[in-house]
Design a protein around this motif. Sequence first.
Motif, PDB file in Angstrom:
ATOM      1  N   ARG A  40       0.835  -1.195   0.000  1.00  0.00           N
ATOM      2  CA  ARG A  40       0.000   0.000   0.000  1.00  0.00           C
ATOM      3  C   ARG A  40       0.875   1.253   0.000  1.00  0.00           C
ATOM      4  O   ARG A  40       0.605   2.211  -0.716  1.00  0.00           O
ATOM      5  CB  ARG A  40      -0.949   0.031   1.185  1.00  0.00           C
ATOM      6  N   TYR A  44       0.599   3.997  -3.004  1.00  0.00           N
ATOM      7  CA  TYR A  44       0.314   5.419  -2.812  1.00  0.00           C
ATOM      8  C   TYR A  44       1.396   6.280  -3.458  1.00  0.00           C
ATOM      9  O   TYR A  44       1.115   7.292  -4.086  1.00  0.00           O
ATOM     10  CB  TYR A  44       0.192   5.773  -1.336  1.00  0.00           C
ATOM     11  N   ASP A  56      -6.133   6.663  -8.125  1.00  0.00           N
ATOM     12  CA  ASP A  56      -6.222   7.523  -6.959  1.00  0.00           C
ATOM     13  C   ASP A  56      -6.329   6.659  -5.707  1.00  0.00           C
ATOM     14  O   ASP A  56      -6.203   5.431  -5.769  1.00  0.00           O
ATOM     15  CB  ASP A  56      -7.407   8.481  -7.086  1.00  0.00           C
ATOM     16  N   LYS A  57      -6.568   7.304  -4.586  1.00  0.00           N
ATOM     17  CA  LYS A  57      -6.675   6.587  -3.315  1.00  0.00           C
ATOM     18  C   LYS A  57      -7.758   5.503  -3.394  1.00  0.00           C
ATOM     19  O   LYS A  57      -7.570   4.399  -2.908  1.00  0.00           O
ATOM     20  CB  LYS A  57      -6.979   7.569  -2.189  1.00  0.00           C
ATOM     21  N   ASP A  61      -7.523   1.615  -2.519  1.00  0.00           N
ATOM     22  CA  ASP A  61      -8.421   1.047  -1.504  1.00  0.00           C
ATOM     23  C   ASP A  61      -9.224  -0.128  -2.054  1.00  0.00           C
ATOM     24  O   ASP A  61      -9.379  -1.155  -1.382  1.00  0.00           O
ATOM     25  CB  ASP A  61      -9.382   2.120  -0.965  1.00  0.00           C
ATOM     26  N   TYR A  83      -6.484   0.337   6.831  1.00  0.00           N
ATOM     27  CA  TYR A  83      -6.795   1.700   6.414  1.00  0.00           C
ATOM     28  C   TYR A  83      -8.288   2.021   6.443  1.00  0.00           C
ATOM     29  O   TYR A  83      -8.669   3.172   6.293  1.00  0.00           O
ATOM     30  CB  TYR A  83      -6.191   1.976   5.035  1.00  0.00           C
ATOM     31  N   VAL A 177      -2.447  13.048  -2.207  1.00  0.00           N
ATOM     32  CA  VAL A 177      -3.240  11.936  -2.731  1.00  0.00           C
ATOM     33  C   VAL A 177      -4.227  11.436  -1.684  1.00  0.00           C
ATOM     34  O   VAL A 177      -5.344  11.049  -2.005  1.00  0.00           O
ATOM     35  CB  VAL A 177      -2.300  10.771  -3.167  1.00  0.00           C
ATOM     36  N   LEU A 178      -3.813  11.482  -0.417  1.00  0.00           N
ATOM     37  CA  LEU A 178      -4.651  10.975   0.667  1.00  0.00           C
ATOM     38  C   LEU A 178      -5.516  12.068   1.296  1.00  0.00           C
ATOM     39  O   LEU A 178      -6.205  11.821   2.277  1.00  0.00           O
ATOM     40  CB  LEU A 178      -3.764  10.350   1.757  1.00  0.00           C
TER      41      LEU A 178
END
Length: 184
Positions: A40, A44, A56-57, A61, A83, A177-178
């Motif tokens: 992960r 990211y 993207d995030k 996910d 997460y 990004v997060l």
Amino acid sequence: MSSFVRFDPRTRLAHLEEHLRRIHRNLPLEEARIQLLRCRLVAYKLIAELGDSAYDKQYVDRLMSEIYDKLSELSGVRLTDPYINPCQSQYQILEELKSYRYRDPNERFMRFVREEFREIFIPTLFLLTYLCRAEKKYTWEEVKSQLDEIMHDLGIDVSWEECEEELKRYARKVFPVLDIAVAV
């Protein structure tokens, strides 16, 4: 000219996804869970480098959710993606790391944990700290204090100075990004 091959982020992301889909065949469950944390972190970073709205995030996910579900199904053990609930996971990972002091330090898994501590656990707990939006939560300084104790117990020698520099570089890339608005 350099003699090694560099892959662009899109290619590296495709390789990472392929690796994730096979992880259950290559590693014991205990090790696979830790490698998922590393994957992960890498994902990211790669999507930050890409800057492409297709990655993207949510993409990471979804991918990780699929992998955790697949691992749960294959192992018969319900695994949850840390997460999903970063606050709770932060506490759980710290408690799990504290429990390792009771394991045989010569065990292969424990050698793996010590070797990968800096690359996996420190940045994971760093991200979880900033992703946790609860009012009452550990600060990064509190997490570092607990990590110091854990590293001492496990015989891990890490330079916080070097780690902090790496974490700052990582944060500058990945925090946007997060959607983490904290300046590090």
